[in-house]
Design a protein around this motif. Structure first.
Motif, PDB file in Angstrom:
ATOM      1  N   THR A 239      21.970  41.901  34.559  1.00 24.03           N
ATOM      2  CA  THR A 239      23.108  42.215  35.421  1.00 24.03           C
ATOM      3  C   THR A 239      24.207  41.172  35.248  1.00 24.03           C
ATOM      4  O   THR A 239      23.987  40.089  34.692  1.00 24.03           O
ATOM      5  CB  THR A 239      22.673  42.246  36.886  1.00 24.03           C
ATOM      6  OG1 THR A 239      22.205  40.945  37.260  1.00 24.03           O
ATOM      7  CG2 THR A 239      21.553  43.267  37.099  1.00 24.03           C
ATOM      8  N   SER A 240      25.381  41.491  35.768  1.00 25.63           N
ATOM      9  CA  SER A 240      26.508  40.559  35.651  1.00 25.63           C
ATOM     10  C   SER A 240      26.198  39.220  36.301  1.00 25.63           C
ATOM     11  O   SER A 240      26.558  38.161  35.780  1.00 25.63           O
ATOM     12  CB  SER A 240      27.760  41.174  36.285  1.00 25.63           C
ATOM     13  OG  SER A 240      28.160  42.314  35.570  1.00 25.63           O
ATOM     14  N   SER A 241      25.495  39.244  37.435  1.00 20.27           N
ATOM     15  CA  SER A 241      25.171  37.994  38.132  1.00 20.27           C
ATOM     16  C   SER A 241      24.191  37.152  37.320  1.00 20.27           C
ATOM     17  O   SER A 241      24.308  35.917  37.267  1.00 20.27           O
ATOM     18  CB  SER A 241      24.601  38.294  39.520  1.00 20.27           C
ATOM     19  OG  SER A 241      23.417  39.080  39.423  1.00 20.27           O
ATOM     20  N   ASN A 247      26.213  29.748  32.000  1.00 14.77           N
ATOM     21  CA  ASN A 247      27.595  29.461  31.632  1.00 14.77           C
ATOM     22  C   ASN A 247      27.686  29.138  30.139  1.00 14.77           C
ATOM     23  O   ASN A 247      26.679  29.038  29.439  1.00 14.77           O
ATOM     24  CB  ASN A 247      28.168  28.337  32.497  1.00 14.77           C
ATOM     25  CG  ASN A 247      27.371  27.041  32.372  1.00 14.77           C
ATOM     26  OD1 ASN A 247      26.857  26.713  31.304  1.00 14.77           O
ATOM     27  ND2 ASN A 247      27.256  26.310  33.462  1.00 14.77           N
ATOM     28  N   TRP A 248      28.928  28.969  29.656  1.00 13.94           N
ATOM     29  CA  TRP A 248      29.115  28.763  28.217  1.00 13.94           C
ATOM     30  C   TRP A 248      28.430  27.504  27.729  1.00 13.94           C
ATOM     31  O   TRP A 248      27.839  27.490  26.640  1.00 13.94           O
ATOM     32  CB  TRP A 248      30.610  28.721  27.893  1.00 13.94           C
ATOM     33  CG  TRP A 248      31.313  30.033  28.089  1.00 13.94           C
ATOM     34  CD1 TRP A 248      32.378  30.295  28.898  1.00 13.94           C
ATOM     35  CD2 TRP A 248      30.973  31.278  27.462  1.00 13.94           C
ATOM     36  NE1 TRP A 248      32.720  31.630  28.825  1.00 13.94           N
ATOM     37  CE2 TRP A 248      31.878  32.253  27.938  1.00 13.94           C
ATOM     38  CE3 TRP A 248      29.998  31.675  26.541  1.00 13.94           C
ATOM     39  CZ2 TRP A 248      31.851  33.582  27.543  1.00 13.94           C
ATOM     40  CZ3 TRP A 248      29.952  33.004  26.142  1.00 13.94           C
ATOM     41  CH2 TRP A 248      30.862  33.944  26.630  1.00 13.94           C
ATOM     42  N   MET A 379      31.424  36.383  31.793  1.00 13.33           N
ATOM     43  CA  MET A 379      31.735  34.962  31.903  1.00 13.33           C
ATOM     44  C   MET A 379      33.244  34.754  31.908  1.00 13.33           C
ATOM     45  O   MET A 379      33.983  35.482  31.250  1.00 13.33           O
ATOM     46  CB  MET A 379      31.134  34.195  30.720  1.00 13.33           C
ATOM     47  CG  MET A 379      29.625  34.288  30.632  1.00 13.33           C
ATOM     48  SD  MET A 379      28.838  33.417  31.971  1.00 13.33           S
ATOM     49  CE  MET A 379      29.470  31.784  31.667  1.00 13.33           C
ATOM     50  N   VAL A 380      33.695  33.763  32.643  1.00 14.64           N
ATOM     51  CA  VAL A 380      35.102  33.372  32.630  1.00 14.64           C
ATOM     52  C   VAL A 380      35.358  32.579  31.353  1.00 14.64           C
ATOM     53  O   VAL A 380      34.650  31.623  31.057  1.00 14.64           O
ATOM     54  CB  VAL A 380      35.452  32.522  33.865  1.00 14.64           C
ATOM     55  CG1 VAL A 380      36.910  32.062  33.803  1.00 14.64           C
ATOM     56  CG2 VAL A 380      35.182  33.312  35.144  1.00 14.64           C
ATOM     57  N   LEU A 391      36.115  26.110  23.707  1.00 17.71           N
ATOM     58  CA  LEU A 391      36.556  27.360  23.102  1.00 17.71           C
ATOM     59  C   LEU A 391      36.442  27.288  21.585  1.00 17.71           C
ATOM     60  O   LEU A 391      36.004  28.246  20.933  1.00 17.71           O
ATOM     61  CB  LEU A 391      38.003  27.649  23.512  1.00 17.71           C
ATOM     62  CG  LEU A 391      38.548  29.042  23.168  1.00 17.71           C
ATOM     63  CD1 LEU A 391      37.698  30.111  23.826  1.00 17.71           C
ATOM     64  CD2 LEU A 391      40.000  29.164  23.600  1.00 17.71           C
ATOM     65  N   THR A 392      36.786  26.146  21.013  1.00 15.51           N
ATOM     66  CA  THR A 392      36.663  25.964  19.567  1.00 15.51           C
ATOM     67  C   THR A 392      35.206  26.048  19.125  1.00 15.51           C
ATOM     68  O   THR A 392      34.883  26.636  18.089  1.00 15.51           O
ATOM     69  CB  THR A 392      37.255  24.605  19.151  1.00 15.51           C
ATOM     70  OG1 THR A 392      38.630  24.555  19.534  1.00 15.51           O
ATOM     71  CG2 THR A 392      37.121  24.387  17.655  1.00 15.51           C
TER      72      THR A 392
END
Length: 460
Positions: A239-241, A247-248, A379-380, A391-392
């Motif tokens: 699920t989304s939760s 996290n990333w 995820m944000v 991000l890289t």
């Protein structure tokens, strides 16, 4: 050790045999590794007929009774206060009959202390920090810690086995994987023996640790450290939760941990071991979200495989390298391919499946320089200004994943090079080619291992 004048323990955990002399009872206890104590049983009052009571599980409800009987407690020599003289012909020293209540209480305290030490010694057969040797444990111990395989302790099951959550005396929690009787075919027993053999020689922080095993009678049981957060696939495909709970930073740490574990398998242990069934369901997470590679029932020592002595086939659609799935060519690069799929699935939250749909999607985004769109929408996204490095790194991981799933094994990097790429975030990476070029067809026959994958038995 003879403990005189006691009410015999509760017989719920005992077996009773009629027509057996005390000496025969002693012989039976000594021949049974699980025997904790024995005693004579008067089958009929006033009769000379005797019987034998043997306890092979927890001994409870022992009380002093002036009209009580003798209890014969099985101990090791080190547990006697007075050493046994090996030349005196005696197997056990005899505790003298006590005449006072104070002495009787002392005897009972000694009995309870011995029983406690005995219980600790048995449960201690499941070590916390095992050496390179994995020891066997008796079935009585397994039954004790699982509540005789109580259904209330089941944490998951698959077609070939059931996993129980168990707690040891010191409070440590473990996972007990019990193979179903239907799985104990000739191949099933072979896979069990292989898993014990392979895991006994492997020790790494990114590999699930085998603590002990039981191979007694018709039972085949593996005892592992308990992974509180279960398998990776729950969090990347759930699920989304659930997906948001990884996290990333955690996802990248998991990818790094898997890479280090595979690198250890491929040579860090001094041997070359091919796992052959790497997938998110076989990656377990501990209470700190550290990744542990699991399910070694299908793993084989590479040196053995080169002789062609074992033709076991294991194909998980979507994760198997094309040369293995179609031509049964097995090398260390097969694990590299599977690892590449895991990278892309972990970052995207999408399954690859047998159609290789994910690989096609990733390559399309790569060609358009839009790989950021691959990242899991649950995820944000990292902010380019506040988290430019993260991000890289995510983009770099996608590129490494594409390199791992190249069609030709020689185009895939070795896992040791992948570990370096992940650690050194500025090193040059070869440009990948379209992994879909020759992977549009899939095998019409998918084969599964006779041992269950931990993706099924750890799901609740």
């Amino acid at each position: 050790m003879v403990v005189p004048g006691v009410k015999l323990p509760d017989t719920q955990n005992a077996s009773v045999t009629a027509g057996v002399t005390l000496e025969e009872c002693k012989t039976r206890c000594q021949a049974n590794c699980s025997c904790l104590a024995y005693a004579a049983a008067n089958m009929e009052e006033g009769s000379d007929r005797t019987g034998c009571i043997i306890w092979t599980d927890t001994i409870v409800d022992v009380r002093f009774d002036v009209r009580g009987e003798n209890l014969y407690l099985r101990l090791s020599n080190s547990e006697f206060d007075d050493p046994v003289d090996p030349d005196d012909g005696k197997s056990f020293p005899i505790v003298p009959v006590v005449a006072s209540v104070a002495s009787a209480i002392t005897v009972l305290l000694v009995v309870f202390l011995i029983l406690w030490r005995r219980r600790r010694r048995i449960l201690g057969a499941i070590p916390e920090n095992p050496s390179m040797e994995v020891h066997s444990v008796n079935l009585a111990t397994i039954k004790h810690i699982t509540g005789n395989f109580s259904g209330s302790n089941i944490i998951g099951q698959g077609g070939f086995g059931v996993v129980y959550k168990a707690q040891l005396a010191e409070g440590r929690i473990i996972a007990v994987k019990r193979l179903k009787q239907s799985a104990l075919t000739r191949k099933g027993k072979k896979d069990f023996a292989r898993e014990v053999e392979v895991m006994a020689g492997l020790r790494h922080g990114s590999l699930l640790r085998l603590l002990s095993y039981c191979n007694q009678g018709k039972e085949r049981i593996l005892v592992y450290e308990y992974m509180q957060n279960k398998s990776l696939n729950i969090y990347i495909f759930g699920t989304s939760s659930l997906r948001a709970s990884l996290n990333w930073a955690r996802r990248l740490e998991i990818i790094h941990g898997i890479a280090e574990g595979v690198a250890y398998l491929h040579g860090g242990s001094g041997k070359s071991v091919i796992h052959r069934d790497l997938k998110p369901g076989n990656i377990l997470l501990d209470n700190e979200w550290k990744a542990k590679i699991a399910d070694f029932g299908t793993a084989k020592l590479f040196a053995i495989d080169e002789t062609g002595s074992d033709q076991t086939i294991v194909v998980s659609p979507g994760y198997a390298a094309p040369e293995y799935e179609h031509r049964r060519e097995m090398t260390l690069k097969c694990d590299v391919y599977s690892f590449g799929v895991i990278i892309l699935e972990t970052l995207s939250g999408q399954r690859n499946e047998s159609t290789q749909r994910l690989l096609t999607h990733v390559w399309g985004l790569w060609e358009q320089d839009k790989v950021i769109e691959l990242l899991d929408i649950a995820m944000v996204l990292p902010h380019p200004e506040s988290e430019p490095g993260l991000l890289t790194e995510l983009k770099r991981c996608i590129e490494i994943g594409l390199l791992c799933v190249q069609e030709t094994p020689t185009d895939r990097p070795a896992i040791s090079s992948i570990v370096s790429m992940l650690a050194n975030k500025t090193s040059q990476i070869d440009r990948p080619r379209n992994p879909r070029d020759s992977t549009t067809t899939t095998s019409s026959h998918d084969h599964q291992s006779d041992l269950p994958s931990l993706d099924t038995i750890y799901l609740t």
